[in-house]
Write a protein that holds these residues in place. Structure first.
Motif, mmCIF file in Angstrom:
data_model
loop_
_atom_site.group_PDB
_atom_site.id
_atom_site.type_symbol
_atom_site.label_atom_id
_atom_site.label_comp_id
_atom_site.label_asym_id
_atom_site.label_seq_id
_atom_site.Cartn_x
_atom_site.Cartn_y
_atom_site.Cartn_z
ATOM 1 N N GLU A 43 50.743 44.776 36.646
ATOM 2 C CA GLU A 43 51.454 45.226 35.448
ATOM 3 C C GLU A 43 51.588 44.128 34.403
ATOM 4 O O GLU A 43 51.591 44.412 33.207
ATOM 5 N N ILE A 44 51.718 42.883 34.841
ATOM 6 C CA ILE A 44 51.930 41.804 33.867
ATOM 7 C C ILE A 44 50.692 40.949 33.629
ATOM 8 O O ILE A 44 50.680 40.123 32.722
ATOM 9 N N SER A 45 49.637 41.163 34.433
ATOM 10 C CA SER A 45 48.488 40.257 34.349
ATOM 11 C C SER A 45 47.418 40.687 33.355
ATOM 12 O O SER A 45 46.520 39.903 33.057
ATOM 13 N N GLY A 46 47.510 41.924 32.852
ATOM 14 C CA GLY A 46 46.481 42.372 31.919
ATOM 15 C C GLY A 46 45.108 42.297 32.567
ATOM 16 O O GLY A 46 44.919 42.740 33.686
ATOM 17 N N ASP A 47 44.161 41.679 31.869
ATOM 18 C CA ASP A 47 42.801 41.553 32.389
ATOM 19 C C ASP A 47 42.619 40.336 33.287
ATOM 20 O O ASP A 47 41.579 40.162 33.881
ATOM 21 N N PHE A 48 43.649 39.484 33.391
ATOM 22 C CA PHE A 48 43.510 38.262 34.166
ATOM 23 C C PHE A 48 43.261 38.574 35.638
ATOM 24 O O PHE A 48 44.092 39.172 36.311
ATOM 25 N N SER A 49 42.096 38.211 36.115
ATOM 26 C CA SER A 49 41.721 38.350 37.533
ATOM 27 C C SER A 49 41.956 39.747 38.088
ATOM 28 O O SER A 49 42.257 39.910 39.276
ATOM 29 N N ILE A 50 41.779 40.757 37.271
ATOM 30 C CA ILE A 50 42.074 42.137 37.699
ATOM 31 C C ILE A 50 41.238 42.534 38.913
ATOM 32 O O ILE A 50 41.734 43.191 39.832
ATOM 33 N N LEU A 51 39.979 42.126 38.946
ATOM 34 C CA LEU A 51 39.130 42.498 40.076
ATOM 35 C C LEU A 51 39.616 41.852 41.367
ATOM 36 O O LEU A 51 39.614 42.494 42.426
#
Length: 79
Positions: A43-51
């Motif tokens: 929820e707070i990471s956006g696209d950061f390391s999503i995978l």
């Protein structure tokens, strides 16, 4: 529901690090609540390391806490 995509400069990395530490504790205890912690991070990471976060969540859902812990530790060393 997909997490909100945030520019990397708007992501609170300190908060993510705290949540990752909490996640490690849950994973070490083989606690299925780790899925909720991953959702909280997403929820707070956006696209950061999503995978990477999705791989961690999938491992927990498959009850492979050891793999999830390995992935989480690798992620922490990368940030």
């Amino acid at each position: 529901m997909e997490p909100e995509k945030k520019p990397i400069d708007e992501i609170d990395m300190e908060k993510i690090k705290v949540l990752l530490d909490e996640l490690i504790g849950l994973l070490k205890d083989d606690d299925f609540d780790a899925t909720g912690k991953v959702d909280e991070i997403l929820e707070i990471s956006g696209d950061f390391s999503i995978l990477e976060f999705k791989k961690i969540k999938k491992s927990v859902e498959d009850y492979d806490f050891e793999k999830a812990l390995e992935l989480t530790n690798k992620l922490i060393t990368d940030i």
